[in-house]
Write a protein that holds these residues in place. Structure first.
Motif, PDB file in Angstrom:
ATOM      1  N   ARG A   6       0.836  -1.213   0.000  1.00  0.00           N
ATOM      2  CA  ARG A   6       0.000   0.000   0.000  1.00  0.00           C
ATOM      3  C   ARG A   6       0.870   1.262   0.000  1.00  0.00           C
ATOM      4  O   ARG A   6       0.590   2.217  -0.729  1.00  0.00           O
ATOM      5  CB  ARG A   6      -0.919  -0.017   1.212  1.00  0.00           C
ATOM      6  N   LEU A   7       1.935   1.256   0.800  1.00  0.00           N
ATOM      7  CA  LEU A   7       2.845   2.400   0.852  1.00  0.00           C
ATOM      8  C   LEU A   7       3.551   2.591  -0.490  1.00  0.00           C
ATOM      9  O   LEU A   7       3.671   3.707  -0.995  1.00  0.00           O
ATOM     10  CB  LEU A   7       3.870   2.219   1.972  1.00  0.00           C
ATOM     11  N   MET A   8       3.969   1.486  -1.106  1.00  0.00           N
ATOM     12  CA  MET A   8       4.633   1.575  -2.409  1.00  0.00           C
ATOM     13  C   MET A   8       3.678   2.124  -3.461  1.00  0.00           C
ATOM     14  O   MET A   8       4.061   2.938  -4.302  1.00  0.00           O
ATOM     15  CB  MET A   8       5.140   0.189  -2.823  1.00  0.00           C
ATOM     16  N   GLY A   9       2.418   1.692  -3.396  1.00  0.00           N
ATOM     17  CA  GLY A   9       1.420   2.204  -4.339  1.00  0.00           C
ATOM     18  C   GLY A   9       1.235   3.707  -4.193  1.00  0.00           C
ATOM     19  O   GLY A   9       1.150   4.429  -5.197  1.00  0.00           O
ATOM     20  N   ARG A  10       1.187   4.176  -2.957  1.00  0.00           N
ATOM     21  CA  ARG A  10       1.042   5.620  -2.722  1.00  0.00           C
ATOM     22  C   ARG A  10       2.281   6.369  -3.200  1.00  0.00           C
ATOM     23  O   ARG A  10       2.178   7.460  -3.763  1.00  0.00           O
ATOM     24  CB  ARG A  10       0.765   5.874  -1.253  1.00  0.00           C
ATOM     25  N   PHE A  11       3.456   5.768  -2.996  1.00  0.00           N
ATOM     26  CA  PHE A  11       4.698   6.390  -3.461  1.00  0.00           C
ATOM     27  C   PHE A  11       4.707   6.466  -4.988  1.00  0.00           C
ATOM     28  O   PHE A  11       5.086   7.490  -5.561  1.00  0.00           O
ATOM     29  CB  PHE A  11       5.904   5.601  -2.944  1.00  0.00           C
ATOM     30  N   ASP A  12       4.274   5.399  -5.653  1.00  0.00           N
ATOM     31  CA  ASP A  12       4.199   5.400  -7.117  1.00  0.00           C
ATOM     32  C   ASP A  12       3.271   6.503  -7.626  1.00  0.00           C
ATOM     33  O   ASP A  12       3.546   7.131  -8.662  1.00  0.00           O
ATOM     34  CB  ASP A  12       3.749   4.040  -7.646  1.00  0.00           C
ATOM     35  N   GLU A  13       2.170   6.755  -6.907  1.00  0.00           N
ATOM     36  CA  GLU A  13       1.268   7.849  -7.287  1.00  0.00           C
ATOM     37  C   GLU A  13       1.980   9.192  -7.214  1.00  0.00           C
ATOM     38  O   GLU A  13       1.828  10.036  -8.105  1.00  0.00           O
ATOM     39  CB  GLU A  13       0.039   7.864  -6.379  1.00  0.00           C
ATOM     40  N   VAL A  14       2.757   9.402  -6.156  1.00  0.00           N
ATOM     41  CA  VAL A  14       3.504  10.656  -6.002  1.00  0.00           C
ATOM     42  C   VAL A  14       4.535  10.789  -7.125  1.00  0.00           C
ATOM     43  O   VAL A  14       4.696  11.867  -7.713  1.00  0.00           O
ATOM     44  CB  VAL A  14       4.188  10.730  -4.613  1.00  0.00           C
ATOM     45  N   ILE A  15       5.217   9.711  -7.422  1.00  0.00           N
ATOM     46  CA  ILE A  15       6.211   9.730  -8.506  1.00  0.00           C
ATOM     47  C   ILE A  15       5.559  10.143  -9.820  1.00  0.00           C
ATOM     48  O   ILE A  15       6.092  10.983 -10.559  1.00  0.00           O
ATOM     49  CB  ILE A  15       6.892   8.350  -8.632  1.00  0.00           C
ATOM     50  N   ALA A  16       4.405   9.583 -10.107  1.00  0.00           N
ATOM     51  CA  ALA A  16       3.697   9.921 -11.344  1.00  0.00           C
ATOM     52  C   ALA A  16       3.258  11.380 -11.336  1.00  0.00           C
ATOM     53  O   ALA A  16       3.414  12.089 -12.342  1.00  0.00           O
ATOM     54  CB  ALA A  16       2.493   8.999 -11.530  1.00  0.00           C
ATOM     55  N   GLN A  17       2.713  11.859 -10.216  1.00  0.00           N
ATOM     56  CA  GLN A  17       2.250  13.247 -10.126  1.00  0.00           C
ATOM     57  C   GLN A  17       3.394  14.230 -10.302  1.00  0.00           C
ATOM     58  O   GLN A  17       3.228  15.287 -10.912  1.00  0.00           O
ATOM     59  CB  GLN A  17       1.574  13.498  -8.777  1.00  0.00           C
ATOM     60  N   ARG A  18       4.549  13.906  -9.757  1.00  0.00           N
ATOM     61  CA  ARG A  18       5.697  14.816  -9.832  1.00  0.00           C
ATOM     62  C   ARG A  18       6.488  14.659 -11.120  1.00  0.00           C
ATOM     63  O   ARG A  18       7.385  15.438 -11.394  1.00  0.00           O
ATOM     64  CB  ARG A  18       6.611  14.616  -8.635  1.00  0.00           C
ATOM     65  N   GLY A  19       6.199  13.630 -11.881  1.00  0.00           N
ATOM     66  CA  GLY A  19       6.879  13.447 -13.157  1.00  0.00           C
ATOM     67  C   GLY A  19       8.277  12.853 -13.055  1.00  0.00           C
ATOM     68  O   GLY A  19       9.101  13.048 -13.956  1.00  0.00           O
ATOM     69  N   TYR A  20       8.559  12.128 -11.991  1.00  0.00           N
ATOM     70  CA  TYR A  20       9.867  11.468 -11.882  1.00  0.00           C
ATOM     71  C   TYR A  20       9.984  10.406 -12.966  1.00  0.00           C
ATOM     72  O   TYR A  20       8.999   9.762 -13.341  1.00  0.00           O
ATOM     73  CB  TYR A  20      10.028  10.791 -10.517  1.00  0.00           C
ATOM     74  N   SER A  76      11.706   7.662 -12.560  1.00  0.00           N
ATOM     75  CA  SER A  76      11.815   6.344 -11.947  1.00  0.00           C
ATOM     76  C   SER A  76      11.599   6.431 -10.438  1.00  0.00           C
ATOM     77  O   SER A  76      11.658   7.511  -9.853  1.00  0.00           O
ATOM     78  CB  SER A  76      13.198   5.750 -12.212  1.00  0.00           C
ATOM     79  N   ARG A  77      11.383   5.272  -9.829  1.00  0.00           N
ATOM     80  CA  ARG A  77      11.313   5.211  -8.367  1.00  0.00           C
ATOM     81  C   ARG A  77      12.620   5.688  -7.748  1.00  0.00           C
ATOM     82  O   ARG A  77      12.624   6.352  -6.714  1.00  0.00           O
ATOM     83  CB  ARG A  77      11.042   3.783  -7.905  1.00  0.00           C
ATOM     84  N   SER A  78      13.712   5.335  -8.384  1.00  0.00           N
ATOM     85  CA  SER A  78      15.026   5.727  -7.851  1.00  0.00           C
ATOM     86  C   SER A  78      15.134   7.240  -7.708  1.00  0.00           C
ATOM     87  O   SER A  78      15.658   7.742  -6.713  1.00  0.00           O
ATOM     88  CB  SER A  78      16.156   5.204  -8.747  1.00  0.00           C
ATOM     89  N   GLU A  79      14.642   7.976  -8.697  1.00  0.00           N
ATOM     90  CA  GLU A  79      14.664   9.440  -8.611  1.00  0.00           C
ATOM     91  C   GLU A  79      13.836   9.927  -7.431  1.00  0.00           C
ATOM     92  O   GLU A  79      14.240  10.818  -6.692  1.00  0.00           O
ATOM     93  CB  GLU A  79      14.142  10.075  -9.904  1.00  0.00           C
ATOM     94  N   GLY A  80      12.670   9.356  -7.258  1.00  0.00           N
ATOM     95  CA  GLY A  80      11.811   9.730  -6.135  1.00  0.00           C
ATOM     96  C   GLY A  80      12.453   9.400  -4.797  1.00  0.00           C
ATOM     97  O   GLY A  80      12.392  10.194  -3.855  1.00  0.00           O
TER      98      GLY A  80
END
Length: 139
Positions: free
Chosen positions: A14-28, A30-34
């Protein structure tokens, strides 16, 4: 190019899913960048915390799961050990599992910081944030 270190971490889905949403919203890209950005933010916050000195008024917000009995007793012990800093506490049940406490403190900045770090050290605490200001007379 800088040397890169590779790490492996375990994160609840669930936490990873929320993090992926933030990454998408911010336009990163990759996960590594976030994650690198989050680490830089954490380092900056820790630098700020290390400079909290002198007489301060502060707010510590903490989010935790109330069903973790050992956690609740541990948090209560940390509060008891730092009762001289605490002006008041607000406790709010957010849902059947989660609670938020807001602890208003006043004292020497290093003591407030140490108190906050003891709260953070509890494994099942979900979030802790300290904000401090100088007492009005000193502004």
């Amino acid at each position: 190019m800088q040397d890169l270190a590779r790490i492996g971490i375990s994160v609840p889905g669930r936490l990873m899913g929320r993090f992926d949403e933030v990454i998408a919203q911010r336009g990163y890209s990759s996960r590594s960048e976030g994650i690198r950005d989050a680490i830089r933010d954490y380092i900056q916050y820790e630098k700020w915390m290390s400079k909290v000195r002198g007489d301060r008024i502060g707010i510590i917000s903490i989010l935790y799961n109330q069903d973790k009995r050992k956690l609740v007793s541990s948090l209560m012990q940390v509060r008891h050990d730092n009762s001289g800093l605490i002006l008041t506490t607000i406790h709010k049940y957010l849902d059947k599992d989660n609670c938020m406490d807001v602890i208003i403190v006043r004292g020497e900045g290093g003591s407030i910081r140490a108190f906050t770090e003891k709260l953070m050290a509890n494994k099942c605490v979900k979030h802790v944030k300290l904000t401090t200001i100088l007492p009005e007379a000193e502004i």
